[in-house]
Design an enzyme around this catalytic site. Structure first.
Site, short mmCIF file in Angstrom:
data_model
loop_
_atom_site.label_atom_id
_atom_site.label_comp_id
_atom_site.label_asym_id
_atom_site.label_seq_id
_atom_site.Cartn_x
_atom_site.Cartn_y
_atom_site.Cartn_z
N ARG A 31 -10.93 18.89 -2.44
CA ARG A 31 -10.35 19.85 -3.55
C ARG A 31 -9.78 18.80 -4.64
NH1 ARG A 31 -5.84 19.83 -6.24
NH2 ARG A 31 -4.88 18.97 -4.22
N ILE A 82 -1.70 7.24 -7.53
CA ILE A 82 -2.83 7.89 -8.44
C ILE A 82 -4.11 8.23 -8.04
CG2 ILE A 82 -3.84 7.61 -11.10
CD1 ILE A 82 -0.63 7.52 -10.65
N GLN A 128 1.09 37.62 23.69
CA GLN A 128 2.00 37.92 22.64
C GLN A 128 2.48 36.92 21.73
OE1 GLN A 128 4.92 40.76 24.21
NE2 GLN A 128 3.69 42.52 24.02
N GLU A 154 1.92 17.03 -7.39
CA GLU A 154 2.06 17.97 -8.73
C GLU A 154 3.50 18.72 -8.92
OE1 GLU A 154 -1.15 17.63 -10.61
OE2 GLU A 154 -0.61 16.15 -9.25
#
Length: 386
Positions: A84, A157, A280, A364
Site C-alpha cells: 500500500r 523514510i 458465542q 503520518e
C-alpha cells in the site's frame, strides 16, 4: 447520501483486487521472509493507473480522484500492507504536492516519473529526535547564492535508499520558527553530499523499504525549492493531510483482510464438536470487528469524497485515520486470538497482519496527534483546512 459505487469505481476496485491476488499474494510469504522489494512491481502499478489519481490530465492524471485511490489502496492492503505504501510515495505524497505548489518546470520534470512508477518517490521529514513535533527538526540548508547546502539527517523514510526523487523539509531560517522551514525536491541517487542506508530492524512492513538519509553539504539548485523559502511547514501539513488518507485506506485493508481471514478460519476450525464460528465468544469477537471495520470504512470514504469535492477535509481525514488505524490494530489482534497458537506462527498471515497493523498507529501522525487535531477542531480552537 448515496452509498453505491459507480460501475467505473467497481472496475477500479476489482482491478486492484485482482492485481493484489495475482501479482502480490503468490510470492508474498517468500518476499516477506527476504524483506524483498520489487521496483518493477511499482512500475506495474503505475501502468495500471494506480498513481494518477487526483491529478490533472496534462500531468498524467487518469480522471480518477481520491475516492478511487482509496478503493485501490484498500484492496492492495487487504493482501499486503507493505504494497500500500507506493500509493503515498508516488501519488498522494510527492506528485500531488508538487502539482499544487510546484513550478511548471518542476511538474514537467518530476510528476510523470512518479505517476508511471518508474521514478521512486519519498518525502523526508522525520529525524532521530523529530517525530510528531515537525518544527523541532535539525536538518538545515544554507543559502550559498546559486544553490542551497544541506546538512543533517532524516530517518524512518519510506523508500529513502531506493528513491530517485522526492521531497525534503529543512530549516532555512531557524529564527523564524516553523515559518523558516523550506521544502525542496531532491535527487539523492545522482547528487553528491548525501548518503542513504536501509533500516531493516522493523517489526512489520517487511516488503516496504525504509531508510535514513545523511546530508553532508548536499547542493540543491535554487530551482528545486518547492514553493517559496519559508513555506515548507505549510506545504508539509498540506501534504500530510493527503498522505494521511492513504494510511487510512491501508488501515481499512488490513482490518478487512484480518476480518476475512478470521471468519474463514473460524468457519473451518472445529472445537467441542462444532466450528468455532458457532461459539458465542468467537461470534462476539467477529461482530465487533465487523462493526468497527464498517464504521471506519464510511469515515474514510467520506474524507475521500470531501477531498474530491475540493472541500476542507483535515478534520474528517484525521477522524478517518484514527478510526481506521485503531480498527486495524483491534482486528489484527482479534484475528490472532481466534487463530490461537496458529496465530502466533509465521506459517499463517495472522501474525503479519498483527505486525503490519501497528505501524498505522504511528505513520503520518500518531493516534495521539490525530486526537489533538480532532479535539482542536471539534472545540473550535483551530479551523478545518484543505
Amino acid at each position: 447520501m448515496h452509498f453505491d459505487l459507480a460501475d467505473e469505481q467497481r472496475m477500479v476496485q476489482e482491478t486492484a483486487r485482482r492485481f493484489a491476488l495475482e501479482e502480490i499474494a503468490p510470492t508474498l510469504a517468500e518476499e516477506e521472509r527476504a524483506h524483498a522489494f520489487k521496483p518493477e512491481r511499482v512500475a506495474k502499478m503505475g501502468e495500471l493507473g494506480f498513481f494518477g489519481c487526483a491529478l490533472p490530465d496534462d500531468l498524467g492524471g487518469n480522471g480518477l480522484g481520491f475516492f478511487e485511490s482509496v478503493l485501490m489502496a484498500e484492496q492492495v492492503a487487504k493482501v499486503s500492507a507493505s504494497w500500500r505504501l507506493p500509493f503515498n510515495m508516488q501519488n498522494l505524497g510527492p506528485a500531488l504536492t508538487v502539482a499544487k505548489f510546484g513550478t511548471a518546470a518542476q511538474k514537467a520534470k518530476y510528476i510523470p516519473g512518479w505517476v508511471a512508477g518508474t521514478q521512486l518517490g519519498f518525502f523526508a521529514m522525520t529525524e532521530p529526535n523529530t517525530g510528531s513535533d515537525v518544527a523541532s527538526m535539525k536538518t538545515h540548508a544554507i543559502d550559498k547564492g546559486d544553490h542551497w547546502e544541506v546538512h543533517g539527517s532524516k530517518m524512518w523514510i519510506s523508500q529513502a535508499h531506493v528513491g530517485h526523487a522526492g521531497l525534503l523539509y529543512a530549516y532555512t531560517d531557524r529564527s523564524a520558527g516553523n515559518r523558516g522551514i523550506t521544502a525542496f525536491i531532491i535527487e539523492p541517487k545522482t547528487w553528491a553530499g548525501v548518503s542513504a542506508r536501509p533500516i531493516e530492524t522493523k517489526l512489520g512492513l517487511h516488503c516496504a523499504p525504509t531508510g535514513e538519509f545523511v546530508f553532508d553539504g548536499m547542493k540543491v539548485p535554487k530551482e528545486n525549492v518547492l514553493g517559496q523559502p519559508g513555506e515548507g511547514f505549510r506545504i508539509c501539513m498540506w501534504q500530510l493531510n493527503q498522505t494521511r488518507l492513504g494510511c487510512a485506506a491501508g488501515a481499512l485493508g488490513v482490518a478487512g483482510g484480518a476480518l476475512d481471514l478470521a471468519i474463514d478460519y473460524a468457519n473451518g476450525r472445529t472445537q467441542f464438536g462444532k466450528p468455532i464460528a458457532q461459539h458465542q465468544m468467537i461470534q462476539a469477537q467477529i461482530a465487533d470487528m465487523v462493526v468497527e471495520h464498517q464504521a471506519a470504512q464510511m469515515l474514510v470514504y467520506r474524507a475521500a469524497w470531501l477531498k474530491d469535492q475540493g472541500r476542507p477535509s483535515q478534520y474528517e481525514t484525521s477522524v478517518a485515520k484514527l478510526a481506521a488505524s485503531e480498527a486495524a490494530v483491534h482486528a489484527a489482534n482479534e484475528c490472532m486470538k481466534i487463530f490461537g497458537s496458529y496465530g502466533y506462527s509465521t506459517e499463517y498471515p495472522a501474525e503479519r497482519f498483527y505486525r503490519d497493523a501497528k505501524s498505522l498507529q504511528i505513520v503520518e501522525g500518531t493516534s495521539n496527534i490525530q486526537r489533538i487535531i480532532i479535539s482542536g477542531m471539534a472545540t473550535g480552537a483551530t479551523p478545518n483546512r484543505e
